[in-house]
Design a protein around this motif. Sequence first.
Motif, short mmCIF file in Angstrom:
data_model
loop_
_atom_site.label_atom_id
_atom_site.label_comp_id
_atom_site.label_asym_id
_atom_site.label_seq_id
_atom_site.Cartn_x
_atom_site.Cartn_y
_atom_site.Cartn_z
N GLN A 32 0.84 -1.20 0.00
CA GLN A 32 0.00 0.00 0.00
C GLN A 32 0.88 1.25 0.00
N PRO A 33 1.38 1.65 -1.15
CA PRO A 33 2.27 2.81 -1.21
C PRO A 33 1.63 4.10 -0.72
N GLU A 34 0.31 4.20 -0.83
CA GLU A 34 -0.36 5.43 -0.41
C GLU A 34 -0.34 5.60 1.11
N ALA A 35 -0.10 4.54 1.85
CA ALA A 35 -0.05 4.62 3.31
C ALA A 35 1.39 4.69 3.84
N ALA A 36 2.33 5.00 2.97
CA ALA A 36 3.75 4.98 3.35
C ALA A 36 4.05 5.94 4.50
N LYS A 38 2.11 7.04 7.01
CA LYS A 38 1.63 6.53 8.29
C LYS A 38 2.45 5.33 8.76
#
Length: 62
Positions: A32-36, A38
């Motif tokens: 999940q690159p978009e949550a990197a 967090k």
Amino acid sequence: MYNLIGAGLIVIGAGLGLGKIGGSAMEAIARQPEAAGKIQTAMIIIGALVEGLAFGALILGK
């Protein structure tokens, strides 16, 4: 003498734990690159707490 052995075991455990934290974080970021952001923040906080425990063990083990 036993306190030095215990401190050594804690430091080894902390090193293994930090490796596990880093590896798991990299896998999570790859999924999940978009949550990197967090994931990285949580990884740094947990890593700092584990490292603090290891330093405490070294200080108290003397």
